[in-house]
Design a protein around this motif. Sequence first.
Motif, PDB file in Angstrom:
ATOM      1  N   GLU A   1       2.392   1.693  -3.458  1.00 35.05           N
ATOM      2  CA  GLU A   1       1.392   2.138  -4.432  1.00 35.05           C
ATOM      3  C   GLU A   1       1.089   3.630  -4.233  1.00 35.05           C
ATOM      4  O   GLU A   1       0.989   4.391  -5.197  1.00 35.05           O
ATOM      5  CB  GLU A   1       0.114   1.315  -4.275  1.00 35.05           C
ATOM      6  CG  GLU A   1      -0.941   1.627  -5.332  1.00 35.05           C
ATOM      7  CD  GLU A   1      -2.164   0.723  -5.203  1.00 35.05           C
ATOM      8  OE1 GLU A   1      -3.186   1.032  -5.841  1.00 35.05           O
ATOM      9  OE2 GLU A   1      -2.091  -0.273  -4.466  1.00 35.05           O
ATOM     10  N   HIS A   2       0.980   4.036  -2.960  1.00 32.08           N
ATOM     11  CA  HIS A   2       0.685   5.437  -2.658  1.00 32.08           C
ATOM     12  C   HIS A   2       1.823   6.352  -3.138  1.00 32.08           C
ATOM     13  O   HIS A   2       1.583   7.487  -3.553  1.00 32.08           O
ATOM     14  CB  HIS A   2       0.487   5.606  -1.149  1.00 32.08           C
ATOM     15  CG  HIS A   2       0.260   7.026  -0.722  1.00 32.08           C
ATOM     16  ND1 HIS A   2      -0.935   7.689  -0.939  1.00 32.08           N
ATOM     17  CD2 HIS A   2       1.081   7.923  -0.103  1.00 32.08           C
ATOM     18  CE1 HIS A   2      -0.842   8.915  -0.479  1.00 32.08           C
ATOM     19  NE2 HIS A   2       0.365   9.102   0.039  1.00 32.08           N
ATOM     20  N   CYS A   3       3.051   5.832  -3.097  1.00 33.55           N
ATOM     21  CA  CYS A   3       4.228   6.627  -3.484  1.00 33.55           C
ATOM     22  C   CYS A   3       4.660   6.354  -4.921  1.00 33.55           C
ATOM     23  O   CYS A   3       5.789   6.694  -5.313  1.00 33.55           O
ATOM     24  CB  CYS A   3       5.386   6.345  -2.520  1.00 33.55           C
ATOM     25  SG  CYS A   3       5.032   6.805  -0.816  1.00 33.55           S
TER      26      CYS A   3
ATOM     27  N   THR B   1       0.834  -1.208   0.000  1.00 35.96           N
ATOM     28  CA  THR B   1       0.000   0.000   0.000  1.00 35.96           C
ATOM     29  C   THR B   1       0.869   1.258   0.000  1.00 35.96           C
ATOM     30  O   THR B   1       0.583   2.218  -0.718  1.00 35.96           O
ATOM     31  CB  THR B   1      -0.930  -0.001   1.233  1.00 35.96           C
ATOM     32  OG1 THR B   1      -1.758  -1.169   1.196  1.00 35.96           O
ATOM     33  CG2 THR B   1      -1.805   1.246   1.242  1.00 35.96           C
TER      34      THR B   1
END
Length: 473
Positions: free
Chosen positions: A443-445, A440
């Motif tokens: 994916e966020h970065c 997660t």
Amino acid sequence: MNLGDKPALLLVDDDPIIADTLGLLLKGDYDVIIAQSRREAKEKLNNIDKQPYLALVDLGLPPEPHTPKEGFALIPELLARDSKMKILVLSGQDTRANIQHALTLGAIDFIPKPCDAELLRSRLAHQILLLEAEVGSAGSEEKKTAAATPIIGESPVMKILNQQITQFADAPFPVLIEGDSGTGKELVAQELHVRSQRMRKPYYVINCAAFTKDLLEAQLFGHAKGAFTGAAKDHAGFFEESGDGTLFLDEIGELPLELQAKLLRVLENGEYYRLGETRSRLSRARIVAATNKDMALEVRTGRFRQDLYHRLSILTIKIPPLADRSEDKFLLLEHFKQVYAGTVAPFQLDDAAKQCWAAYAFPGNVRELRNIVIRLGTKYPGRVVTQREVLAEVESGEMPAPAEKQAPPADQRGILQQILSDDFMLENFMSDLEKQYVSTALEHCNGNLSKAAKLLKMNRTTLYSRLEKLGIR
């Protein structure tokens, strides 16, 4: 070599972008000699007076950059010129066979690409420390003490820290150093050694997160000739090389479970075995370990042996975060301005910028503060820096609000139901949970490792090691 001069370093890499980037990164500490092939490296060495003490060699060199052939051929050629040269391999061709073969040819370290810049600088600096210990053993105690980097701080918590270092320095027991990333755990370990009666003895550093299990085992315990394919001669490990000195095990929380039992044996009775040998050896080294993890939690979740944790933590030093050292923020500002005075221009903060500096929590601790000083000196040489310009350099671009405590993801009843199920295994459950959080964050970065590491409150090297362990690409 005159230790007052910059040491020379030979950098051999056929990628001009990598060579130029590393040259820029290292030029402040070394006289860097860059070559893009095995042939060019030998030609340059023939035409210079100052021979390098260190060499950083890529395996994939022309005319066959997709194989390690040229890099392997260069290692013994460099050692034939100077048997004392320390060769570190920096290569993306980091298979187990290549690592073992490079070490048997005489390389003293293997650093996989891509490599964290701070990790690379640390590994190179370690070799210089060994040289200084070698040369300085004939020098005075005062010179060696003066060469040590001081621990900066006059806050109450730092006075307690300094007192603990003095109290523990000559104790024969292991010391566990706990603290967030960037607080200066390696500096505290160095101080424990320098303030002890072992200061004239060797001081070795090994990062447990930076090696594969097999390579870490060989580095710690050594191996006998023929212990594995390519082991053409006996190799002494860090426990043996440390002698009566200090062995600093950084990132101890990343030590594989299989090696934890072997380390426990060393701590209990000093006994260890080289790989491929049946004769036991005795280590006399003083062990200092460091971690940014909650080791009690690691023990509860089964990722770290309880008996080893108790052995390592007989004496414990907790380094406070910079957020708890408000009195020291300006001392550190002035310290790093002086340290980098030769490479970045002096600057001053206006009144609003000083208020900002005092209020900012520095979640990246001393390392973040140092980097901000470097950036400000580079961008605003000789200037008075404003609050807006300081805020532009902090991690979030604004003063961070205190983070709220997260509630546990499940209540006791839900947890009990999971435990009672037939297919429940705590290790698998924790691994799956960790994989979800890491995935997660990535994916966020958008796949940026550095940003994901900051989000997860761990350093980039640890995250890279965790990705390999979890099988995340």
